[in-house]
Design a protein around this motif. Structure first.
Motif, mmCIF file in Angstrom:
data_model
loop_
_atom_site.group_PDB
_atom_site.id
_atom_site.type_symbol
_atom_site.label_atom_id
_atom_site.label_comp_id
_atom_site.label_asym_id
_atom_site.label_seq_id
_atom_site.Cartn_x
_atom_site.Cartn_y
_atom_site.Cartn_z
ATOM 1 N N ALA A 56 0.829 -1.210 0.000
ATOM 2 C CA ALA A 56 0.000 0.000 0.000
ATOM 3 C C ALA A 56 0.857 1.251 0.000
ATOM 4 C CB ALA A 56 -0.908 0.011 1.236
ATOM 5 N N THR A 57 0.405 2.263 -0.731
ATOM 6 C CA THR A 57 0.971 3.601 -0.574
ATOM 7 C C THR A 57 0.122 4.302 0.484
ATOM 8 O OG1 THR A 57 -0.447 4.488 -2.336
ATOM 9 C CG2 THR A 57 1.747 3.733 -2.962
ATOM 10 N N ILE A 58 0.765 5.080 1.334
ATOM 11 C CA ILE A 58 0.013 5.705 2.421
ATOM 12 C C ILE A 58 0.666 7.022 2.799
ATOM 13 C CG2 ILE A 58 1.292 4.499 4.256
ATOM 14 C CD1 ILE A 58 -1.518 4.176 5.639
ATOM 15 N N HIS A 59 -0.146 8.049 3.017
ATOM 16 C CA HIS A 59 0.338 9.378 3.369
ATOM 17 C C HIS A 59 -0.069 9.720 4.801
ATOM 18 C CE1 HIS A 59 0.568 10.875 -1.096
ATOM 19 N NE2 HIS A 59 1.482 9.991 -0.791
ATOM 20 N N SER A 60 0.887 10.153 5.587
ATOM 21 C CA SER A 60 0.645 10.631 6.958
ATOM 22 C C SER A 60 -0.260 9.707 7.766
ATOM 23 C CB SER A 60 0.038 12.047 6.919
ATOM 24 O OG SER A 60 0.903 12.939 6.272
ATOM 25 N N PRO A 61 0.111 8.443 7.920
ATOM 26 C CA PRO A 61 -0.713 7.553 8.740
ATOM 27 C C PRO A 61 -0.588 7.895 10.215
ATOM 28 C CG PRO A 61 1.326 6.464 8.149
ATOM 29 C CD PRO A 61 1.305 7.770 7.396
ATOM 30 N N THR A 62 -1.586 7.528 10.982
ATOM 31 C CA THR A 62 -1.490 7.672 12.424
ATOM 32 C C THR A 62 -0.431 6.707 12.943
ATOM 33 O OG1 THR A 62 -3.149 5.967 12.867
ATOM 34 C CG2 THR A 62 -3.952 8.228 12.560
ATOM 35 N N ALA A 63 0.045 6.949 14.166
ATOM 36 C CA ALA A 63 1.046 6.067 14.757
ATOM 37 C C ALA A 63 0.518 4.643 14.880
ATOM 38 C CB ALA A 63 1.467 6.605 16.120
ATOM 39 N N SER A 64 -0.742 4.502 15.255
ATOM 40 C CA SER A 64 -1.315 3.167 15.427
ATOM 41 C C SER A 64 -1.461 2.448 14.089
ATOM 42 C CB SER A 64 -2.668 3.250 16.139
ATOM 43 O OG SER A 64 -3.551 4.117 15.461
ATOM 44 N N ALA A 65 -1.845 3.187 13.029
ATOM 45 C CA ALA A 65 -1.972 2.581 11.703
ATOM 46 C C ALA A 65 -0.600 2.163 11.175
ATOM 47 C CB ALA A 65 -2.637 3.548 10.730
ATOM 48 N N PHE A 66 0.386 3.036 11.349
ATOM 49 C CA PHE A 66 1.726 2.753 10.839
ATOM 50 C C PHE A 66 2.354 1.560 11.558
ATOM 51 C CE2 PHE A 66 6.355 3.759 10.524
ATOM 52 C CZ PHE A 66 6.466 3.582 9.161
ATOM 53 N N SER A 67 1.985 1.359 12.819
ATOM 54 C CA SER A 67 2.559 0.256 13.598
ATOM 55 C C SER A 67 2.133 -1.109 13.056
ATOM 56 C CB SER A 67 2.151 0.377 15.068
ATOM 57 O OG SER A 67 0.759 0.117 15.230
ATOM 58 N N LEU A 68 1.086 -1.144 12.219
ATOM 59 C CA LEU A 68 0.590 -2.402 11.678
ATOM 60 C C LEU A 68 1.369 -2.857 10.445
ATOM 61 C CD1 LEU A 68 -3.245 -1.690 11.996
ATOM 62 C CD2 LEU A 68 -1.857 -3.172 13.463
ATOM 63 N N PHE A 69 2.218 -1.979 9.897
ATOM 64 C CA PHE A 69 3.003 -2.343 8.723
ATOM 65 C C PHE A 69 4.265 -3.095 9.144
ATOM 66 C CE2 PHE A 69 0.295 0.919 7.054
ATOM 67 C CZ PHE A 69 0.137 0.611 5.707
ATOM 68 N N ASP A 70 4.657 -4.073 8.346
ATOM 69 C CA ASP A 70 5.856 -4.867 8.626
ATOM 70 C C ASP A 70 7.103 -4.264 7.998
ATOM 71 O OD1 ASP A 70 4.471 -6.982 10.019
ATOM 72 O OD2 ASP A 70 3.700 -7.609 8.077
ATOM 73 N N GLU B 82 12.716 -3.091 7.532
ATOM 74 C CA GLU B 82 11.688 -3.321 8.531
ATOM 75 C C GLU B 82 11.187 -2.005 9.115
ATOM 76 O OE1 GLU B 82 12.974 -5.975 11.565
ATOM 77 O OE2 GLU B 82 13.625 -7.530 10.163
ATOM 78 N N CYS B 83 9.936 -2.013 9.544
ATOM 79 C CA CYS B 83 9.392 -0.868 10.282
ATOM 80 C C CYS B 83 9.808 -0.998 11.751
ATOM 81 C CB CYS B 83 7.867 -0.841 10.159
ATOM 82 S SG CYS B 83 7.279 -0.310 8.546
ATOM 83 N N GLY B 84 9.163 -0.233 12.595
ATOM 84 C CA GLY B 84 9.427 -0.364 14.022
ATOM 85 C C GLY B 84 10.786 0.167 14.427
ATOM 86 N N ASP B 85 11.423 -0.511 15.373
ATOM 87 C CA ASP B 85 12.690 -0.044 15.949
ATOM 88 C C ASP B 85 13.797 0.045 14.912
ATOM 89 O OD1 ASP B 85 11.470 0.125 18.419
ATOM 90 O OD2 ASP B 85 12.170 -1.857 19.087
#
Length: 206
Positions: free
Chosen positions: A151-165, A180-183
């Motif tokens: 998915a392309t995504i613009h300015s996601p919320t922190a909670s939404a972005f945390s769901l991406f791998d 990887e996302c996250g840390d």
């Protein structure tokens, strides 16, 4: 543009390089069978159930009516649309289902063929933060079932972005980060790029 090239939808400009699926070169004629593509803007009519059945009739001509009905029921259950299945989707002139439900129906139109790869063009556009999180949760669920979701995504919320791998970030067509996302991503941007650490409630694309 990059996603359109990967999905075999780019028809203008010059394209160089090679697109591979699971390490193997894929003929362009086969990409449409491998991939589902969810448009950014919804152009939907009829009720939720009728729209899904209409799509099944168009995309699955080899199946029986009963098999098409099974696909529709499968998608309705997957995307948690049972409560609005008989409701008219609606639009600017006719009140219908919510924005988040519309996005899920739009995703459902691509899931009818059970594609192993699903592309989504800015699926959270026009949604409030709660509905955007809801749509991203559905995307995460589909990925957990073994499907590749891009998915392309613009300015996601922190909670939404945390769901991406994984994250692929571009600027002016140039690669900024892929990994990887996250840390792992946070460490890269703070230690290698020199950006300040994220504060509570912030997501990296902001």
């Amino acid at each position: 543009s990059l996603m359109d090239v990967l999905a075999g939808r780019k028809t203008t400009g010059t394209i160089v390089g090679e697109v591979r699926f699971n390490g193997a070169t894929c003929l362009k004629k086969n990409i449409k069978h491998l991939c589902g593509y969810v448009e950014q803007f919804d152009n939907l009519v009829l009720s939720v159930e009728q729209m899904l059945m209409y799509t099944a009739e168009l995309k699955l001509p080899a199946l029986t009516r009963a098999q098409k009905r099974e696909r529709v029921e499968e998608v309705i259950a997957q995307l948690r649309l049972e409560g609005c299945r008989k409701t008219v989707i609606g639009g600017e002139l006719v009140k219908g289902i919510s924005g988040g439900q519309k996005k899920r129906v739009n995703i459902g139109l691509s899931l009818i063929t059970r594609p192993p790869v699903l592309f989504l063009d800015e699926p959270t556009t026009g949604l409030d933060s709660a509905m955007a999180d809801e749509v991203c949760a559905v995307m995460s669920l589909l990925a957990a079932q073994g499907r590749t979701v891009v998915a392309t995504i613009h300015s996601p919320t922190a909670s939404a972005f945390s769901l991406f791998d994984d994250l692929l970030m571009l600027r002016d067509g140039q690669l900024v980060y892929a990994g990887e996302c996250g840390d792992a991503a946070a460490d890269y941007f703070s230690k290698r790029v020199g950006l300040r650490p994220l504060e509570m409630g912030e997501s990296m694309p902001e």
